[in-house]
Design an enzyme around this catalytic site. Sequence first.
Site, PDB file in Angstrom:
ATOM      1  CE1 TYR A  51      18.916  11.797  17.556  1.00 20.13           C
ATOM      2  CE2 TYR A  51      16.886  11.540  18.816  1.00 20.13           C
ATOM      3  CZ  TYR A  51      18.187  11.139  18.535  1.00 20.13           C
ATOM      4  OH  TYR A  51      18.744  10.096  19.231  1.00 20.13           O
ATOM      5  CE  LYS A 109      19.452   6.807   2.685  1.00 22.99           C
ATOM      6  NZ  LYS A 109      19.748   8.150   2.121  1.00 22.99           N
ATOM      7  N   GLY A 143      17.359   7.295  -0.756  1.00 22.02           N
ATOM      8  CA  GLY A 143      17.566   8.380  -1.697  1.00 22.02           C
ATOM      9  C   GLY A 143      18.212   9.588  -1.054  1.00 22.02           C
ATOM     10  CE  LYS A 198      23.889   7.713   1.864  1.00 16.90           C
ATOM     11  NZ  LYS A 198      23.663   8.805   2.845  1.00 16.90           N
ATOM     12  CB  THR A 255      26.082  11.588   1.426  1.00 16.92           C
ATOM     13  OG1 THR A 255      24.720  11.186   1.296  1.00 16.92           O
ATOM     14  CG2 THR A 255      26.559  11.253   2.820  1.00 16.92           C
ATOM     15  CB  SER A 261      26.902  15.004   4.671  1.00 15.38           C
ATOM     16  OG  SER A 261      27.539  13.745   4.735  1.00 15.38           O
ATOM     17  CB  VAL A 286      24.051   6.951  13.961  1.00 14.14           C
ATOM     18  CG1 VAL A 286      24.767   5.827  13.218  1.00 14.14           C
ATOM     19  CG2 VAL A 286      23.622   6.479  15.344  1.00 14.14           C
ATOM     20  CD  GLU A 288      23.790   3.529  10.182  1.00 20.77           C
ATOM     21  OE1 GLU A 288      24.727   2.746  10.419  1.00 20.77           O
ATOM     22  OE2 GLU A 288      22.647   3.361  10.627  1.00 20.77           O
TER      23      GLU A 288
END
Length: 340
Positions: A51, A109, A143, A198, A255, A261, A286, A288
């Site tokens: 990662y 998120k 954030g 977002k 984002t 992003s 992932v 989201e």
Amino acid sequence: MNIVVLGAGAWGTALAINAAGQSQSPHRVTLWARDEQQVARMRAERENRRYLPGIALPPGLELASGEMDLQQPWLADAGLVVVGTPMAALRGMLERLVGCTAPVAWLCKGFEAPRDGETSTGLLGHEIRARVAPDLSAGVLSGPSFALEVARGQPTALVAASEHAGVRDALVSAFHGPTLRVYANDDIVGVEVGGAVKNVLAIATGLCDGLDLGLNARAALITRGLAEMTRLGLALGARAETFMGLSGLGDLVLTATGDLSRNRKVGQLLARGLSLQQAVDSLGHVAEGVYSARTVVQRAQKLGVDMPISEAVVALLDGRLQPNHVVATLMGRNPKLEAM
């Protein structure tokens, strides 16, 4: 403080690195992963190559794996527990933390996917906690933040949101430092709505950029997207000013425009003609927004909130709109007052 981070993905690892690597930090930090082989590799290589390749783990960062329960020595004396799993795994983690007396915070998120027989629409993190672990003192750390930049020690500002002052204080104490500024906020509804919506809007702006529609179009999408986000948040009980802060406008701008992003990348790949499955598979992480978009729209429709950009994203993800038709659909809407 003894800090335990559950989940060794990019974001959980980045926060663990940041907390353990502060030269003046009195914290003991343990990073846990379910996969014992992953932890064995991290111990041997002193990095999370999957990662965060190239980022060294601080010498003081301890690693744990295997069964996760409150009797484990590395968890039993925790002063703060941070859940770094995706939203889909948050419910299970909170259920396993029932009885934990330390403050708990999650990093994910989004909205949980709807569950049959429980609710017609998915839930935000604080709503999941209220159902499965109501006695936990818990909150969210959110954030505008890319994990790689936090791991590198680049300046970042976050929001610690909870109805419990002790949780906010613990998060500030754990992570506020020379490269990470943490603000406290008791509007957890607003902070979580901002973090969820977002991601959906970033798919739209990625599509806009992928189609080379220009900076005017991107600015319009971000601004009108912020209006959508705020409308949904207010309907769910949030405060308007939260959406002008780090977890609203700040996270949306990052984002929707940042090259790191994943959600923006999904929109760009769809614009190039890739299928949704191809786009998601190419990320390795992932995104989201792909999983939360439908629930965002479901919650909005149930509350009578107009969210045309989010609705267009869902139609795109479902294959009901082609990329070049999304913009035409949005531009073809009837005129209205900007404040509506």
